[in-house]
Design a protein around this motif. Structure first.
Motif, PDB file in Angstrom:
ATOM      1  N   THR A   1      -0.569  11.248  -3.246  1.00 60.03           N
ATOM      2  CA  THR A   1      -1.381  12.344  -2.711  1.00 60.03           C
ATOM      3  C   THR A   1      -0.743  12.975  -1.483  1.00 60.03           C
ATOM      4  N   PHE A   2      -0.111  12.167  -0.640  1.00 53.65           N
ATOM      5  CA  PHE A   2       0.383  12.681   0.639  1.00 53.65           C
ATOM      6  C   PHE A   2       1.896  12.610   0.782  1.00 53.65           C
ATOM      7  N   GLY A   3       2.593  12.098  -0.216  1.00 55.85           N
ATOM      8  CA  GLY A   3       4.043  12.005  -0.140  1.00 55.85           C
ATOM      9  C   GLY A   3       4.533  10.967   0.841  1.00 55.85           C
ATOM     10  N   LEU A   4       3.757   9.923   1.048  1.00 54.50           N
ATOM     11  CA  LEU A   4       4.108   8.886   2.012  1.00 54.50           C
ATOM     12  C   LEU A   4       4.728   7.678   1.323  1.00 54.50           C
ATOM     13  N   ARG A   5       5.552   6.957   2.051  1.00 56.43           N
ATOM     14  CA  ARG A   5       6.076   5.666   1.603  1.00 56.43           C
ATOM     15  C   ARG A   5       5.181   4.596   2.208  1.00 56.43           C
ATOM     16  N   VAL A   6       4.652   3.694   1.390  1.00 52.01           N
ATOM     17  CA  VAL A   6       3.671   2.712   1.854  1.00 52.01           C
ATOM     18  C   VAL A   6       4.261   1.313   1.771  1.00 52.01           C
ATOM     19  N   ILE A   7       4.236   0.588   2.912  1.00 52.04           N
ATOM     20  CA  ILE A   7       4.711  -0.782   2.973  1.00 52.04           C
ATOM     21  C   ILE A   7       3.604  -1.650   3.583  1.00 52.04           C
ATOM     22  N   GLU A   8       3.825  -2.965   3.600  1.00 52.41           N
ATOM     23  CA  GLU A   8       2.849  -3.870   4.204  1.00 52.41           C
ATOM     24  C   GLU A   8       3.390  -4.491   5.477  1.00 52.41           C
ATOM     25  N   ALA A   9       2.475  -4.753   6.403  1.00 51.21           N
ATOM     26  CA  ALA A   9       2.795  -5.628   7.525  1.00 51.21           C
ATOM     27  C   ALA A   9       2.966  -7.052   6.990  1.00 51.21           C
ATOM     28  N   PRO A  10       3.616  -7.927   7.742  1.00 47.23           N
ATOM     29  CA  PRO A  10       3.973  -9.252   7.206  1.00 47.23           C
ATOM     30  C   PRO A  10       2.820 -10.061   6.629  1.00 47.23           C
ATOM     31  N   HIS A  11       1.611  -9.948   7.205  1.00 44.32           N
ATOM     32  CA  HIS A  11       0.507 -10.787   6.743  1.00 44.32           C
ATOM     33  C   HIS A  11      -0.595  -9.979   6.056  1.00 44.32           C
ATOM     34  N   ALA A  12      -0.297  -8.754   5.647  1.00 44.56           N
ATOM     35  CA  ALA A  12      -1.329  -7.868   5.111  1.00 44.56           C
ATOM     36  C   ALA A  12      -1.942  -8.370   3.816  1.00 44.56           C
ATOM     37  N   THR A  13      -1.213  -9.138   3.047  1.00 50.34           N
ATOM     38  CA  THR A  13      -1.726  -9.603   1.754  1.00 50.34           C
ATOM     39  C   THR A  13      -2.103 -11.089   1.772  1.00 50.34           C
ATOM     40  N   ARG A  14      -2.316 -11.642   2.971  1.00 47.50           N
ATOM     41  CA  ARG A  14      -2.832 -13.003   3.055  1.00 47.50           C
ATOM     42  C   ARG A  14      -4.323 -13.004   2.706  1.00 47.50           C
ATOM     43  N   ASP A  15      -4.855 -14.155   2.308  1.00 41.74           N
ATOM     44  CA  ASP A  15      -6.255 -14.203   1.896  1.00 41.74           C
ATOM     45  C   ASP A  15      -7.187 -14.217   3.108  1.00 41.74           C
TER      46      ASP A  15
ATOM     47  N   THR B   1       6.949   6.774   6.496  1.00 42.80           N
ATOM     48  CA  THR B   1       6.494   5.445   6.095  1.00 42.80           C
ATOM     49  C   THR B   1       5.234   5.069   6.849  1.00 42.80           C
ATOM     50  N   VAL B   2       4.225   4.577   6.122  1.00 44.66           N
ATOM     51  CA  VAL B   2       3.030   4.028   6.752  1.00 44.66           C
ATOM     52  C   VAL B   2       2.918   2.566   6.368  1.00 44.66           C
ATOM     53  N   ALA B   3       2.426   1.764   7.300  1.00 49.29           N
ATOM     54  CA  ALA B   3       2.269   0.325   7.070  1.00 49.29           C
ATOM     55  C   ALA B   3       0.800  -0.015   6.906  1.00 49.29           C
ATOM     56  N   VAL B   4       0.503  -0.845   5.930  1.00 51.07           N
ATOM     57  CA  VAL B   4      -0.851  -1.348   5.724  1.00 51.07           C
ATOM     58  C   VAL B   4      -1.018  -2.619   6.549  1.00 51.07           C
ATOM     59  N   VAL B   5      -2.133  -2.694   7.272  1.00 54.73           N
ATOM     60  CA  VAL B   5      -2.458  -3.890   8.051  1.00 54.73           C
ATOM     61  C   VAL B   5      -3.823  -4.414   7.624  1.00 54.73           C
TER      62      VAL B   5
ATOM     63  N   ARG C   1      -4.303 -14.246  15.936  1.00 57.20           N
ATOM     64  CA  ARG C   1      -3.059 -13.902  16.629  1.00 57.20           C
ATOM     65  C   ARG C   1      -2.076 -13.238  15.661  1.00 57.20           C
ATOM     66  N   ALA C   2      -2.032 -13.720  14.407  1.00 60.42           N
ATOM     67  CA  ALA C   2      -1.134 -13.138  13.409  1.00 60.42           C
ATOM     68  C   ALA C   2      -1.577 -11.728  13.038  1.00 60.42           C
ATOM     69  N   ARG C   3      -2.892 -11.502  12.976  1.00 68.25           N
ATOM     70  CA  ARG C   3      -3.376 -10.148  12.684  1.00 68.25           C
ATOM     71  C   ARG C   3      -2.969  -9.182  13.790  1.00 68.25           C
ATOM     72  N   ALA C   4      -3.114  -9.614  15.042  1.00 64.56           N
ATOM     73  CA  ALA C   4      -2.679  -8.770  16.156  1.00 64.56           C
ATOM     74  C   ALA C   4      -1.170  -8.557  16.110  1.00 64.56           C
ATOM     75  N   ALA C   5      -0.417  -9.599  15.743  1.00 69.16           N
ATOM     76  CA  ALA C   5       1.037  -9.479  15.662  1.00 69.16           C
ATOM     77  C   ALA C   5       1.444  -8.459  14.601  1.00 69.16           C
ATOM     78  N   ASP C   6       0.681  -8.377  13.504  1.00 74.81           N
ATOM     79  CA  ASP C   6       0.978  -7.373  12.479  1.00 74.81           C
ATOM     80  C   ASP C   6       0.813  -5.965  13.029  1.00 74.81           C
ATOM     81  N   LEU C   7      -0.245  -5.739  13.791  1.00 76.95           N
ATOM     82  CA  LEU C   7      -0.440  -4.421  14.397  1.00 76.95           C
ATOM     83  C   LEU C   7       0.702  -4.109  15.354  1.00 76.95           C
ATOM     84  N   HIS C   8       1.081  -5.078  16.168  1.00 75.64           N
ATOM     85  CA  HIS C   8       2.194  -4.882  17.107  1.00 75.64           C
ATOM     86  C   HIS C   8       3.503  -4.625  16.357  1.00 75.64           C
ATOM     87  N   TRP C   9       3.717  -5.348  15.275  1.00 73.84           N
ATOM     88  CA  TRP C   9       4.927  -5.152  14.457  1.00 73.84           C
ATOM     89  C   TRP C   9       5.001  -3.716  13.948  1.00 73.84           C
TER      90      TRP C   9
END
Length: 348
Positions: free
Chosen positions: A45-59, A17-21, A68-76
């Protein structure tokens, strides 16, 4: 803390699983169809499962105002045991605002594959300072969402760097490249492959002796922002390093690039590095590109480095296709054989 970028993260494997931030702009929210394509093509292409960090799709406005929320997503993503790797959605202009909130000890405690480019240079510097190697390239909205499928060069580079525990080995120019601009906001164009032309390859512009050193660098405009901050590498970290630079599609003027290089010289960076790599600028004519390279050579000569191996027109950064450079890994630069080779694995 470990030496600069010395810790190898575990390799990604099919099924991981990879997370998008979204660590800078809100491109995932602005371009939902392209974001969906990027996630799908990463998975297929790579056989990966792709999910989002909590705020990845915010505007973009929300993300700009909430570093602070962007940093929290990376930490998450780092602390989440189900997440094996992290992929930046895209660059932007706001990554530096995260700096007060980034936890370098947490990055060091949870080494994971982390990829991105452009403004994500800020986060690569943080990883390097924390002692963890990271990967310059592969963002969801650009490389992963390439029209008509991920380019073969990009896919092969990603596999060789983050999905293999073997030494990465010799690099080669992409066979073809493109600068055709297709409107990212038009879903009808997403499946249409851009027009690609043969690549005229690397330019070996000066230097004669083979050297090797750890890869450092990123987007020049962003590196300039980071100078003097807590994530800027120690001067000793540049000793013998191979410095890779590229510029964004904002196309900074040639004189501005020269000024930034003069800053590197004044800081003592240029006198310590063993080689300079420069990736092909986007949306510049050949004449403009060659004039830029000549200006860079002039700066190297004035800085007392006419001997410094200088290789230009690489396929890493704001260019299509875009490869993946493993920061911190030993790179051989051999002007005699015109060879670039990563001598060690980039993951474990």
């Amino acid at each position: 803390m470990a030496a600069y970028a010395s810790i190898l993260p575990p390799a990604l494997r099919p099924g991981d699983t990879v997370a998008v931030v979204s660590l800078s702009s809100g491109g995932a929210a602005a371009l939902p169809h392209r974001y969906a394509t990027g996630k799908r093509q990463l998975a297929e292409t790579f056989g990966l499962r792709v999910i989002e960090a909590p705020h990845a799709t915010r505007d973009s406005d929300w993300l700009r105002d909430n570093p602070r929320a962007r940093a929290a997503d990376l930490h998450w993503a780092l602390e989440n045991p189900e997440v094996h790797g992290i992929v930046s959605a895209i660059g932007g202009f706001h990554a530096l605002r995260m700096l007060p909130y980034l936890d370098l000890d947490l990055i060091a405690a949870h080494p994971k594959v982390f990829t991105g480019y452009s403004d994500t240079t800020i986060n690569h510097l943080a990883f390097g300072k924390a002692g963890v190697g990271s990967f310059y390239g592969m963002a969801v909205l650009s490389t992963a969402a390439e029209n008509g499928g991920i380019a073969e060069f990009s896919a092969e580079s990603f596999r060789a760097t983050v999905m293999s525990g073997e030494p990465v080995g010799d690099l080669a120019p992409a066979a073809e490249w493109t600068e055709e601009l297709l409107d990212w906001s038009d879903p009808e164009l997403q499946s249409r492959r851009r027009r690609w032309v043969p690549n005229y390859g690397w330019l070996w512009l000066q230097g004669s002796e083979p050297v090797q050193g750890p890869i450092m660098g990123g987007c020049l405009e962003v590196l300039a922002q980071a100078m003097g901050t807590e994530i800027w590498p120690a001067l000793t970290d540049f000793e013998g390093a191979v410095l890779h630079l590229e510029i964004s599609n904002e196309r900074p003027p040639q004189l501005q690039v020269q000024v930034w290089l003069r800053q590197f010289a004044a800081l003592g960076v240029l006198e310590r590095i063993s080689a300079l790599l420069f990736s092909r600028p986007e949306a510049m004519s050949l004449r403009e590109t060659l004039a830029l390279y000549d200006a860079i050579r002039d700066e190297l000569v004035v800085a007392g480095r006419p001997d410094l191996p200088f290789v230009a027109n690489l396929d890493y950064g704001h260019s299509s296709p875009m490869g993946v450079l493993p920061l911190g890994r030993q790179l051989l630069v051999d002007p005699r054989q015109r060879r670039l080779s990563i001598l060690e694995p980039a993951v474990r």
